[in-house]
Motif scaffolding. Structure first.
Motif, PDB file in Angstrom:
ATOM      1  N   PRO A  67       0.789  -1.080  -0.036  1.00  0.00           N
ATOM      2  CA  PRO A  67       0.164   0.049   0.111  1.00  0.00           C
ATOM      3  C   PRO A  67       0.885   1.256  -0.142  1.00  0.00           C
ATOM      4  N   SER A  68       0.298   2.262  -0.617  1.00  0.00           N
ATOM      5  CA  SER A  68       1.108   3.633  -0.609  1.00  0.00           C
ATOM      6  C   SER A  68       0.523   4.632   0.684  1.00  0.00           C
ATOM      7  N   GLU A  69       1.413   5.516   1.208  1.00  0.00           N
ATOM      8  CA  GLU A  69       1.315   6.268   2.196  1.00  0.00           C
ATOM      9  C   GLU A  69      -0.009   7.011   1.908  1.00  0.00           C
ATOM     10  N   PRO A  70      -0.991   7.050   2.901  1.00  0.00           N
ATOM     11  CA  PRO A  70      -2.210   8.131   2.724  1.00  0.00           C
ATOM     12  C   PRO A  70      -1.780   9.598   2.786  1.00  0.00           C
ATOM     13  N   SER A  71      -0.541   9.787   3.219  1.00  0.00           N
ATOM     14  CA  SER A  71      -0.039  11.305   3.331  1.00  0.00           C
ATOM     15  C   SER A  71       0.379  11.386   1.975  1.00  0.00           C
ATOM     16  N   GLU A  72       0.619  10.694   1.145  1.00  0.00           N
ATOM     17  CA  GLU A  72       1.102  11.002  -0.521  1.00  0.00           C
ATOM     18  C   GLU A  72      -0.104  11.785  -1.148  1.00  0.00           C
ATOM     19  N   PRO A  73       0.219  12.601  -2.105  1.00  0.00           N
ATOM     20  CA  PRO A  73      -0.772  13.209  -2.984  1.00  0.00           C
ATOM     21  C   PRO A  73      -1.822  12.215  -3.660  1.00  0.00           C
ATOM     22  N   GLU A  74      -1.160  11.200  -3.993  1.00  0.00           N
ATOM     23  CA  GLU A  74      -1.961   9.899  -4.860  1.00  0.00           C
ATOM     24  C   GLU A  74      -1.540   8.713  -4.007  1.00  0.00           C
ATOM     25  N   TYR A  75      -2.655   8.094  -3.689  1.00  0.00           N
ATOM     26  CA  TYR A  75      -2.299   6.511  -2.992  1.00  0.00           C
ATOM     27  C   TYR A  75      -3.543   5.752  -3.187  1.00  0.00           C
ATOM     28  N   PHE A  76      -3.414   4.468  -3.179  1.00  0.00           N
ATOM     29  CA  PHE A  76      -4.271   3.390  -2.917  1.00  0.00           C
ATOM     30  C   PHE A  76      -5.368   3.529  -2.279  1.00  0.00           C
ATOM     31  N   LYS A  77      -6.593   3.648  -2.897  1.00  0.00           N
ATOM     32  CA  LYS A  77      -7.614   3.826  -1.902  1.00  0.00           C
ATOM     33  C   LYS A  77      -8.797   3.137  -2.733  1.00  0.00           C
ATOM     34  N   THR A  78      -9.867   2.921  -1.875  1.00  0.00           N
ATOM     35  CA  THR A  78     -11.176   2.409  -2.488  1.00  0.00           C
ATOM     36  C   THR A  78     -12.013   3.561  -3.112  1.00  0.00           C
ATOM     37  N   GLU A  79     -13.080   3.134  -3.773  1.00  0.00           N
ATOM     38  CA  GLU A  79     -13.920   4.264  -4.380  1.00  0.00           C
ATOM     39  C   GLU A  79     -14.620   5.353  -3.290  1.00  0.00           C
ATOM     40  N   LYS A  80     -14.474   4.948  -2.234  1.00  0.00           N
ATOM     41  CA  LYS A  80     -15.020   5.768  -1.110  1.00  0.00           C
ATOM     42  C   LYS A  80     -13.831   6.392  -0.409  1.00  0.00           C
ATOM     43  N   GLY A  81     -12.705   6.370  -0.744  1.00  0.00           N
ATOM     44  CA  GLY A  81     -11.666   7.107  -0.111  1.00  0.00           C
ATOM     45  C   GLY A  81     -10.797   6.345   0.756  1.00  0.00           C
ATOM     46  N   GLU A  82     -11.250   4.969   1.240  1.00  0.00           N
ATOM     47  CA  GLU A  82     -10.346   4.311   2.199  1.00  0.00           C
ATOM     48  C   GLU A  82      -9.057   3.836   2.022  1.00  0.00           C
ATOM     49  N   ALA A  83      -8.421   4.208   2.756  1.00  0.00           N
ATOM     50  CA  ALA A  83      -6.725   4.061   2.317  1.00  0.00           C
ATOM     51  C   ALA A  83      -6.356   2.555   2.594  1.00  0.00           C
ATOM     52  N   ALA A  84      -5.661   2.070   1.494  1.00  0.00           N
ATOM     53  CA  ALA A  84      -5.148   0.653   1.640  1.00  0.00           C
ATOM     54  C   ALA A  84      -4.234   0.254   2.868  1.00  0.00           C
ATOM     55  N   ARG A  85      -4.342  -0.509   3.527  1.00  0.00           N
ATOM     56  CA  ARG A  85      -3.369  -0.873   4.669  1.00  0.00           C
ATOM     57  C   ARG A  85      -2.642  -2.279   4.272  1.00  0.00           C
ATOM     58  N   ALA A  86      -1.471  -2.346   5.128  1.00  0.00           N
ATOM     59  CA  ALA A  86      -0.726  -3.494   5.000  1.00  0.00           C
ATOM     60  C   ALA A  86      -1.145  -4.680   5.553  1.00  0.00           C
ATOM     61  N   VAL A  87      -2.328  -5.345   5.149  1.00  0.00           N
ATOM     62  CA  VAL A  87      -2.916  -6.475   6.038  1.00  0.00           C
ATOM     63  C   VAL A  87      -2.510  -7.621   5.454  1.00  0.00           C
ATOM     64  N   PRO A  88      -1.835  -8.654   6.050  1.00  0.00           N
ATOM     65  CA  PRO A  88      -1.351  -9.929   5.844  1.00  0.00           C
ATOM     66  C   PRO A  88      -2.362 -10.359   4.979  1.00  0.00           C
ATOM     67  N   GLY A  89      -2.092 -11.337   4.001  1.00  0.00           N
ATOM     68  CA  GLY A  89      -2.899 -11.982   3.000  1.00  0.00           C
ATOM     69  C   GLY A  89      -2.870 -11.906   1.617  1.00  0.00           C
ATOM     70  N   LYS A  90      -3.596 -12.634   0.796  1.00  0.00           N
ATOM     71  CA  LYS A  90      -3.363 -12.672  -0.800  1.00  0.00           C
ATOM     72  C   LYS A  90      -4.256 -11.620  -1.225  1.00  0.00           C
ATOM     73  N   TYR A  91      -3.548 -11.207  -2.306  1.00  0.00           N
ATOM     74  CA  TYR A  91      -4.088  -9.910  -3.372  1.00  0.00           C
ATOM     75  C   TYR A  91      -3.901 -10.452  -4.649  1.00  0.00           C
TER      76      TYR A  91
END
Length: 123
Positions: A67-91
């Motif tokens: 995931p990218s840091e939500p403090s960056e101007p552009e970051y990975f997020k859902t359509e609702k604006g929720e920032a991606a987090r480093a949650v262990p698992g499969k992607y």
């Protein structure tokens, strides 16, 4: 009364984050300037995270971190604006250019842990 107590041992703060580098490249530079939309889907929750980057003519490609840091101007997020987090698992991921899937794949974010050693400096 309000003064800090004297430390009796060395104290360390630590952090560990897992990231995955994703990239795309127009190998022969035929497109010129283009938009690359990276889509990452958490296979457990089904959440979809998006990040669109502009690739300038002459650069041909771009790498991004998930995931990218939500403090960056552009970051990975859902359509609702929720920032991606480093949650262990499969992607699963893919990159789209002009609405078409050009590359994709799968990865697994690992669980991370830290060990801290306290060093007593009293003599």
């Amino acid at each position: 009364m309000l003064t800090p107590t004297k430390a009796h041992a060395q104290t360390w703060l630590v952090s560990t984050d897992a990231y995955i580098k994703l990239g795309v490249m127009d190998k022969f530079g035929q497109l010129g300037t283009y938009s690359a939309t990276f889509i990452v889907v958490d296979q457990t929750s089904g959440r979809e995270y998006l990040l669109t980057k502009e690739v300038e003519k002459g650069k041909n490609g771009i790498d991004v971190l998930f995931p990218s840091e939500p403090s960056e101007p552009e970051y990975f997020k859902t359509e609702k604006g929720e920032a991606a987090r480093a949650v262990p698992g499969k992607y699963a991921w893919e990159c789209r250019v002009a609405g078409k899937r050009v590359v994709g794949g799968r990865f697994e974010l690992p669980a991370v842990a830290n060990d801290v050693t306290v060093v007593d400096n009293r003599k």
